[in-house]
Design an enzyme around this catalytic site. Structure first.
Site, PDB file in Angstrom:
ATOM      1  N   GLY A  54     -23.078  66.404-118.962  1.00  0.00           N
ATOM      2  CA  GLY A  54     -24.134  66.349-117.959  1.00  0.00           C
ATOM      3  C   GLY A  54     -23.745  65.261-116.977  1.00  0.00           C
ATOM      4  CB  SER A  56     -22.245  59.531-117.515  1.00  0.00           C
ATOM      5  OG  SER A  56     -21.574  59.344-116.303  1.00  0.00           O
ATOM      6  CB  CYS A  86     -17.830  65.648-120.458  1.00  0.00           C
ATOM      7  SG  CYS A  86     -17.331  65.526-118.738  1.00  0.00           S
ATOM      8  NE  ARG A 113     -19.120  58.119-114.249  1.00  0.00           N
ATOM      9  CZ  ARG A 113     -20.224  58.051-113.514  1.00  0.00           C
ATOM     10  NH1 ARG A 113     -20.630  56.912-113.014  1.00  0.00           N
ATOM     11  NH2 ARG A 113     -20.916  59.130-113.273  1.00  0.00           N
ATOM     12  CB  ILE A 140     -16.522  70.582-116.016  1.00  0.00           C
ATOM     13  CG1 ILE A 140     -16.111  72.032-116.324  1.00  0.00           C
ATOM     14  CG2 ILE A 140     -17.493  70.508-114.846  1.00  0.00           C
ATOM     15  CD1 ILE A 140     -17.217  72.992-116.515  1.00  0.00           C
ATOM     16  NE  ARG A 141     -18.613  65.872-110.898  1.00  0.00           N
ATOM     17  CZ  ARG A 141     -18.706  64.991-109.895  1.00  0.00           C
ATOM     18  NH1 ARG A 141     -18.189  65.256-108.727  1.00  0.00           N
ATOM     19  NH2 ARG A 141     -19.331  63.853-110.086  1.00  0.00           N
ATOM     20  CG  HIS A 175     -17.643  70.252-121.024  1.00  0.00           C
ATOM     21  ND1 HIS A 175     -18.809  69.537-121.149  1.00  0.00           N
ATOM     22  CD2 HIS A 175     -17.053  69.816-119.888  1.00  0.00           C
ATOM     23  CE1 HIS A 175     -18.924  68.697-120.129  1.00  0.00           C
ATOM     24  NE2 HIS A 175     -17.866  68.846-119.349  1.00  0.00           N
ATOM     25  CD  GLU A 177     -20.265  70.922-124.198  1.00  0.00           C
ATOM     26  OE1 GLU A 177     -19.334  70.679-124.989  1.00  0.00           O
ATOM     27  OE2 GLU A 177     -20.489  70.231-123.183  1.00  0.00           O
TER      28      GLU A 177
END
Lengths: 203, 336
Positions: A54, A56, A86, A113, A140-141, A175, A177
């Site tokens: 999500g 941070s 992440c 980051r 992802i990023r 990720h 998930e």
């Protein structure tokens, strides 16, 4: 009694973690009960915790606001198994190199980051995870683990660690998930059950 | 085990939809300066939308509203660590690629800007960055997903500070999903034909122009080289996914008119995955407090004590009654 696993539930891909965790438990024939955790009291009853992907900065602010941040540190020091993916890894790391988010220091790992760039640089590729094997990871990023510190490096991508473990704490820059592959969640459940803790021990 | 993901590569659906999933449960705020972006980030926004003007000001200014000045977007990109989104005109592929090249994390193909293409929305599968699109109904949402939208939001009525249209769109989509869930294969096929019909408008117009019969020319090359059968098949595929999941297969946010913490909570209560707040923050009297309050209310949308606390002494932007607004001023009528 089913194993009570909490997922920090403010924001991010919470339901994806819950779904994959249940599938993983099913495969291992372990009974789990999965809960979203949104306040301090709910932390009391969990036997393991996932901090999902999500934002941070957002999660950091809310964890602080609801006095959950210090509580998680305390619980982890007393052996609560924690997995951060992440944004979750950023939060459990020892150093984030960003004043906006302070790491909890649950794992001795330094983070940069958004080190791969912006969303256009997000990608998917094969990695090799110790004890799991070949695995398709979605970044992802994603943050980069610049220094794994005392944590065990469990997987690397292009010479950078992407999965680390220390004691009962797991951190991933990708990720699991978002995929249908349950193996990382199976690994976490085994770790909770005491079969798979990594060698480095306590902080 | 990792079934369908092996064929997916850079920039494809899983990564685009995955990005949208990271914003779930959060608030995305419109900002027009680096300073506002920092206020949004500090309040706990999960992303910001970089704009030259918020919708209320776009509405007031009139004229043609276009993609924001790249200088403005760069300024905002450089000021925060959370994702930055930007709006592209409906159908304006070139603005889309330009924003992508600037490094914007997600595009919003938005009715708040003046549409650039009267026939087609952007073919979003061709872009590497994910795109969010507005929808008032399930057919609109399905068409956008077929075109590659990684996220859907209600259109609502932007810049009005009035949530009634956002609620209308949520209820409509939910109602239609409820109906879809019980349809037979045959009925679903019928729906898919109706939903794909809109892709025929250009062909029908040309057919009418050349032959005086809008159905004289049918079939091929309706949307970026795809024929009617292909579009119907794609629509049917998404409808089947909706039927199986009982929800849209992508992240679904509320947008358009959210002006108070309680408005944000209402959107979540109605089952939305998160909330866009456009003019509601920086057109309010105390943007810093409003920004934080909306985030807290969205995160705790059923904790009415918290919502009461964060709302105390906080006044929302001046609102507009939509019933009294002429149809041509309603931004939601743009796009299809």
């Amino acid at each position: 009694m089913p194993l009570n696993i909490g997922i920090i539930g403010f924001q991010g891909d919470v339901s994806e973690h819950a779904e994959l965790l249940k599938k993983a438990a099913n495969k291992l024939e372990v009974e789990v009960s999965v809960h979203e955790v949104r306040n301090r009291t709910q932390l009391d009853s969990v036997e393991a915790l996932i901090i999902p992907g999500g934002e941070s900065t957002t999660m950091f602010k809310l964890l602080k606001l609801y006095s959950m941040y210090d509580k998680i540190i305390e619980l982890a020091k007393n052996g609560l198994p924690v997995m951060g993916t992440c944004a979750g890894l950023i939060l459990i790391s020892s150093k984030t190199n960003d004043e906006r988010v302070e790491g909890m220091g649950l794992i001795d790992t330094e983070i940069e980051r958004n080190a791969y760039g912006r969303q256009i640089d997000s990608f998917m590729d094969d990695i090799d995870i110790k004890g799991i094997g070949k695995y398709k990871a979605v970044f992802i990023r994603a943050p980069v683990i610049s220094k794994p510190g005392k944590a065990d490096v469990l997987a690397e991508y292009k010479n950078k660690p992407v999965m680390v473990g220390q004691g009962k704490v797991l951190g991933l820059t990708f990720h699991p998930e978002l995929t249908k592959d349950t193996r990382v969640h199976e690994y976490f459940i085994k770790m909770i059950e005491g079969e798979g803790s990594t060698s480095s021990g306590d902080l | 085990m990792s079934t369908d993901i092996s064929q997916l590569r850079f920039g494809e659906e899983l990564i685009k939809r995955g990005f949208a999933k990271m914003t779930k449960g959060g608030v995305i705020m419109d900002v027009t300066t680096a300073e506002q972006a920092k206020i949004a980030e500090d309040a706990g926004a999960v992303a910001v939308m970089a704009l030259e003007r918020v919708p209320a000001d776009i509405r007031a200014a009139g004229g043609v509203a276009r993609m924001a000045d790249p200088e403005k977007i760069k300024e905002i990109l450089n000021s925060v660590s959370i994702p930055v989104m930007a709006k592209v005109r409906i159908g304006h592929v070139s603005e889309g690629y330009t924003l992508e090249a600037l490094g914007v994390d997600m595009l919003d193909e938005s009715e708040v800007l003046t549409p650039a293409d009267p026939f087609f929305h952007v073919y979003k599968k061709q872009l590497k960055v994910p795109v969010v699109c507005g929808a008032r109904t399930l057919p609109e949402a399905v068409r956008r997903i077929v075109e590659g939208a990684a996220m859907i939001r209600t259109k609502g009525e932007a810049g009005t500070g009035n949530v009634v249209e956002a609620v209308r769109h949520i209820r409509m989509v939910n109602e239609e999903i409820g109906i879809i869930k019980d349809l037979s294969q045959e009925e679903l096929k019928k729906v898919s034909e109706k939903v794909a019909e809109n892709y025929r408008v250009l062909r029908k117009t040309a057919s009418e122009d050349l032959f005086g019969d809008e159905n004289y020319l049918t079939g091929y090359n309706l949307f970026y080289g795809q024929n009617l059968e292909k579009m119907e098949a794609e629509v049917l595929k998404v409808l089947k996914e909706v039927r199986r999941l009982g929800r849209l297969p992508v992240v679904n946010f509320a947008a358009g008119g959210v002006a108070t913490p309680a408005d944000g909570a209402l959107m979540m209560k109605l089952g939305m995955d998160g909330v866009f707040v456009g003019s509601g923050i920086f057109k309010s009297t105390d943007p810093k407090r409003m920004a934080k309050a909306v985030v807290e209310a969205v995160e705790n949308y059923e904790d009415y004590k918290i919502i009461g606390n964060v709302s105390s002494g906080l006044s929302g932007m001046q609102g507009m009654e939509i019933e009294k607004m002429p149809k041509e001023q309603r931004l939601q009528e743009r796009g299809w």
